[in-house]
Design an enzyme around this catalytic site. Sequence first.
Site, PDB file in Angstrom:
ATOM      1  N   TYR A 101       0.843  -1.200   0.000  1.00 43.82           N
ATOM      2  CA  TYR A 101       0.000   0.000   0.000  1.00 43.82           C
ATOM      3  C   TYR A 101       0.873   1.243   0.000  1.00 43.82           C
ATOM      4  O   TYR A 101       1.897   1.296   0.685  1.00 43.82           O
ATOM      5  CB  TYR A 101      -0.868  -0.013   1.266  1.00 43.82           C
ATOM      6  N   GLU A 189      -3.909   7.385  -3.696  1.00 46.98           N
ATOM      7  CA  GLU A 189      -3.692   6.107  -3.026  1.00 46.98           C
ATOM      8  C   GLU A 189      -3.533   5.001  -4.062  1.00 46.98           C
ATOM      9  O   GLU A 189      -4.307   4.923  -5.007  1.00 46.98           O
ATOM     10  CB  GLU A 189      -4.909   5.827  -2.139  1.00 46.98           C
TER      11      GLU A 189
END
Length: 385
Positions: A101, A189
């Site tokens: 991530y 993101e």
Amino acid sequence: MRLYEYEGKEIFTRAGIPVPQGALVRTANEAWGEATRLDKQMVVKAQILGGGRGLAGGIKVAETAEQAGKIAQKLLTTKLKESHVDCLLVEEKLDIAREVYMSITVDRSRGGIVAMVSAEGGVAIEEVAKRNPNKIFSFLINPLYGLRGYEAINLVRQIGLGGEHLTTSARILSRLYQAFISCDARLIEVNPLVITSEGEMVAADARVEIDDNSLFKHPELQERHLQRIDNVWDREAVSGGVNYVDLEGNIAVMANGAGLAMALLDMVKDGGGSPACFLETGGGLSKQRMKNGVRLLLKKAKADPRIKVILVMARMMISPPDDVAEGLMEAIREVEVNTPVVAVMRGRKPYEQRAKELLKDSGVPIYSDLQEGIRQSIKLAKRED
Ligand code: GDP
Ligand code: MN
């Protein structure tokens, strides 16, 4: 403004961040065509705003072009998480060895932009934050220097990336930061950033949110933003630069300044009235925003017989009375409707006098006393009922 995955990936491509091969399609036939071109295992991904598509059934694997076409047909005709699916990404299926991530976001509590990384990619980061907050690493970026190479490397090192993956992921993180700055994002993101079995790093998903306050710098995004607002009143409010919220009552309320507008709503309620909406133009009124605000309410009143009266409060400390009065009159001239308008003009004495003078033939009753204006509005609202 939240962007679709495919729009985020366009930004990534421009920033030099690798994304899977593939294309955006709008019909089953196009999906079939793109799948034929790719000629390998594929994923078909529904484009909706809002994450968790995987779990909701919006991401399907296809082995053949025929299958991709069938899946596309199905996704394009069923609702997903309450949204219609207008388009799909058909992409090569990545052979995933590992998912991590990465994000860049504004952290208000730390007063700056932070880079965040986690070894737990592919799961909602909120879940990781709850279960395993120590699995998320972040770095507060100094805006004067930007994210420097060694800072990016130190950060990604903490999630156990080494060797070539260390430098590649640090470079991706730096590019995300550059993209973040150049498109005035508030969030970028990548979840997951995939490490394939061949060792490549690819952004499999993209979530980008643009700061709405910067949209004037990005006219093309601003246009899309407007088109994507479903409610016609919300759209008119955004394009007119005012804030609008629908309520249940019958008195449409407008004021310059959010605090003032909220206080006005309370006073209307306390006086026994019932506000139909909240409209706020910002403190310093320009002629245009005055006009936009009043026009919106007049149009709304025309479309919605529930609204019995429009109460406009202008506080003129810095707002010039000529602008206020002309904005009001222009709106009234433009929209023909019988709904009465009550105006309260408060502020510096000479401003009040000037506004009154300009509006004396307008047919709009002008009050200096707020309580009186409210009483009058409530009376009109009741009389019409
Ligand atoms: P989201 O559910 O809306 O966040 O959609 P994502 O694009 O993040 O995909 C969710 C999950 O689907 C990923 O974490 C992967 O596990 C899986 N996925 C997405 N794309 C691929 C792919 O190309 N190959 C494989 N094997 N899995 C994928
Ligand atoms: Mn995702």
